[in-house]
Scaffold this motif. Sequence first.
Motif, short mmCIF file in Angstrom:
data_model
loop_
_atom_site.label_atom_id
_atom_site.label_comp_id
_atom_site.label_asym_id
_atom_site.label_seq_id
_atom_site.Cartn_x
_atom_site.Cartn_y
_atom_site.Cartn_z
N ALA A 39 -3.79 0.41 3.62
CA ALA A 39 -3.52 1.74 4.74
C ALA A 39 -3.80 2.72 5.13
O ALA A 39 -3.79 3.95 6.39
CB ALA A 39 -1.82 1.25 4.66
N GLN A 40 -3.52 4.25 3.91
CA GLN A 40 -3.44 5.17 3.87
C GLN A 40 -4.71 5.38 4.70
O GLN A 40 -4.68 7.01 5.08
CB GLN A 40 -2.61 5.75 2.35
N ARG A 41 -5.61 5.10 3.08
CA ARG A 41 -6.74 5.54 3.73
C ARG A 41 -8.04 4.66 4.81
O ARG A 41 -9.22 5.65 4.89
CB ARG A 41 -7.32 5.21 2.17
N SER A 42 -7.28 3.72 4.98
CA SER A 42 -8.37 3.45 6.60
C SER A 42 -8.13 4.16 7.70
O SER A 42 -8.62 3.88 8.60
CB SER A 42 -8.03 1.93 6.50
N HIS A 43 -6.85 4.70 7.69
CA HIS A 43 -6.70 4.83 9.16
C HIS A 43 -6.98 4.23 10.01
O HIS A 43 -7.35 4.82 11.41
CB HIS A 43 -7.93 6.40 9.68
N GLU A 44 -6.05 3.63 9.94
CA GLU A 44 -6.18 2.27 11.28
C GLU A 44 -7.26 1.74 11.93
O GLU A 44 -7.14 0.66 12.40
CB GLU A 44 -4.99 2.84 12.20
N ASN A 45 -8.04 1.86 11.03
CA ASN A 45 -9.39 1.38 11.60
C ASN A 45 -9.62 -0.53 10.81
O ASN A 45 -10.67 -0.49 11.80
CB ASN A 45 -10.86 2.06 11.32
N LEU A 46 -8.80 -0.45 9.70
CA LEU A 46 -8.56 -1.76 9.71
C LEU A 46 -8.35 -3.11 10.69
O LEU A 46 -6.69 -2.30 10.92
CB LEU A 46 -8.42 -2.11 8.13
N ALA A 47 -8.47 -4.27 10.87
CA ALA A 47 -7.82 -5.35 12.47
C ALA A 47 -6.66 -5.74 11.23
O ALA A 47 -5.54 -5.59 12.32
CB ALA A 47 -8.89 -6.55 12.50
N LEU A 130 5.34 1.66 6.57
CA LEU A 130 4.45 1.56 6.72
C LEU A 130 4.21 -0.49 7.46
O LEU A 130 3.64 -1.23 7.89
CB LEU A 130 3.40 1.39 5.75
N ILE A 131 5.39 -1.02 6.57
CA ILE A 131 5.90 -2.46 7.22
C ILE A 131 6.03 -1.75 8.56
O ILE A 131 6.11 -2.92 9.34
CB ILE A 131 6.48 -2.74 6.67
N GLU A 132 6.98 -1.08 8.67
CA GLU A 132 8.00 -1.16 9.87
C GLU A 132 7.18 -0.71 11.41
O GLU A 132 6.85 -0.73 12.13
CB GLU A 132 9.13 0.23 9.88
N ALA A 133 5.89 0.59 10.96
CA ALA A 133 4.90 0.65 11.59
C ALA A 133 3.64 -0.47 12.00
O ALA A 133 3.20 0.07 13.11
CB ALA A 133 4.32 1.85 10.91
N GLY A 134 4.33 -1.27 11.49
CA GLY A 134 3.12 -2.67 11.61
C GLY A 134 1.37 -2.12 10.95
O GLY A 134 0.68 -2.97 11.39
#
Length: 484
Positions: A39-47, A130-134
């Motif tokens: 989550a930290q390193r993908s900068h939300e690029n993962l689906a 991170l869970i709360e932010a989805g």
Amino acid sequence: MLRITISIPQASRSCPARKGRIAIIGGGYTGAITAYLLAQRSHENLASITVFEPRETLGAGLAYGSGDLDLRLNVAAHRMRAVPGVPTAFFKWLEDNSRLSTDPASITRGGTFSRRRDFGLFMNDLLKPLIEAGQIAHVRQYVTEVQRNRSSWSITRSDGRVDEADTLIIATGHASPKIPDQIPASLVRSRRCIPADRLDAAISEIAPAESVLVLGTGLTALDVVASLKTHGHTGPIHLMSRSGLLPRPHASGDFAPHGVFETTDATARGLLRQVRSLVAETERNGLPWQSVMDALRHQGQAIWTQLPEPEKKRVLRHLRRIYEVHRFRMPPQVEALLDKQGSSPIDVSRGRLERVRDVNGKLEVQVGRPMGQGNTPLEVDRLVIATGPDAANMLDYQTLLRSMRDSGHLVPNALGLGIACDAHCRAVSSAGVPQASLLIAGPLTRGTFGEITGVPEIAAQAAAIADMVIRQASVSTRTIAISG
Ligand SMILES: Cc1cc2nc3c(=O)[nH]c(=O)nc-3n(C[C@H](O)[C@H](O)[C@H](O)COP(=O)(O)OP(=O)(O)OC[C@H]3O[C@@H](n4cnc5c(N)ncnc54)[C@H](O)[C@@H]3O)c2cc1C
């Protein structure tokens, strides 16, 4: 028609990433830190990043999920380098949450040995935002089956629902200890013989004055002693294993790892020679032998991967137990517990379990002892099995892993240490092929990496896995049809 498959970097593609659905099965420390780093390193690029874990929180798992306040970390808190890049994260959490003042017993001559439960709470605090932010989904379900489709994995949960993922990470952790064949199943059902990982649920049934035999003399056995004592146990406690060796204590004070191991003499005998000579040299210089063991641990993966297969077998056969008692050391609080025998005596012995039977409500335990030590059976009220996880039968202990073995996706490691994978954690199939979308993480990979039990080693592996998965997902595979 000719079909060609080409790879296009994500930056230049116009369709959404097709490889970005990541599923992690198991949310103990290994699954949780891997999800966090993804989550930290993908900068939300993962689906999506989904962790399947039936427990209430992520990061606790078997080691850090117990509510027993007397179970402590077996290394000092400042050495729990749990978050890559932030080595002091856990220690800072302890300070920020006033744990150093509310748990003064954690501070000892050898450093701060915190409650294991606190490490679980720290991991929960790390993951929660991170869970709360989805960014991470925690599915509180057990996974019962996984099937391979053309280009994805179908994951069946215990409620019968099926999820799809492009990359699957198996982080199911420790197997239960093997129940020795000598113990009748009826004694396990009646909770007279208790596997250590189920002690939490059964401990209130053990009367304080009962006599208890603990099979095993490692850290798990010492956990059993600590738990019994916390519950006010006064009866005799016997610890027994084939070696009869207890984990060694920590040294006082802070010191750096000492020694560089040569991998040119890649034999079990050569390794032992080097350890002995480095310990002698280190002690001559006024440093404790523990500093050499710490160096050996740090270089453990490099040493293990250089050893030829027959030498690895020799290490396992001849040096494993001696390594383990020096590497997995007991927290000072447990050392004090053993020193302060008080009214409840603890004895430690060498022996091999031969037979257990119920005789007039007592357990009669026949033990094979070393020559000259007699063989009078022991009579006890309870027996606790603390022989450690059954790493040799890792694929047998649960439906999911059994089914993945049966479908050829997973095979046991040839040395009997978990699941077979390559140096990139890719699971090796029954055809001997590494599978890029099926990864194995944590202590399950011990056969390949050797030293991969402690938090810092798992953290480093999780970082490598996260970077590889993100790299893979950023390359979208497209199939182009060319008419001809
Ligand atoms: C008792 C103990 C104390 C330790 N103390 C220390 C210490 O002080 N310092 C240190 O550095 N290391 C310590 N370690 C070592 C290390 O931290 C652990 O090995 C590490 O926590 C491993 O975590 P894991 O997630 O791989 O496994 P586990 O903790 O076993 O977690 C695996 C998780 O997977 C879940 N799971 C399993 N199967 C499925 C399925 N089919 N579907 C969904 N979920 C599933 C389980 O519910 C479990 O929560 C300790 C280990 C143990 C066992």
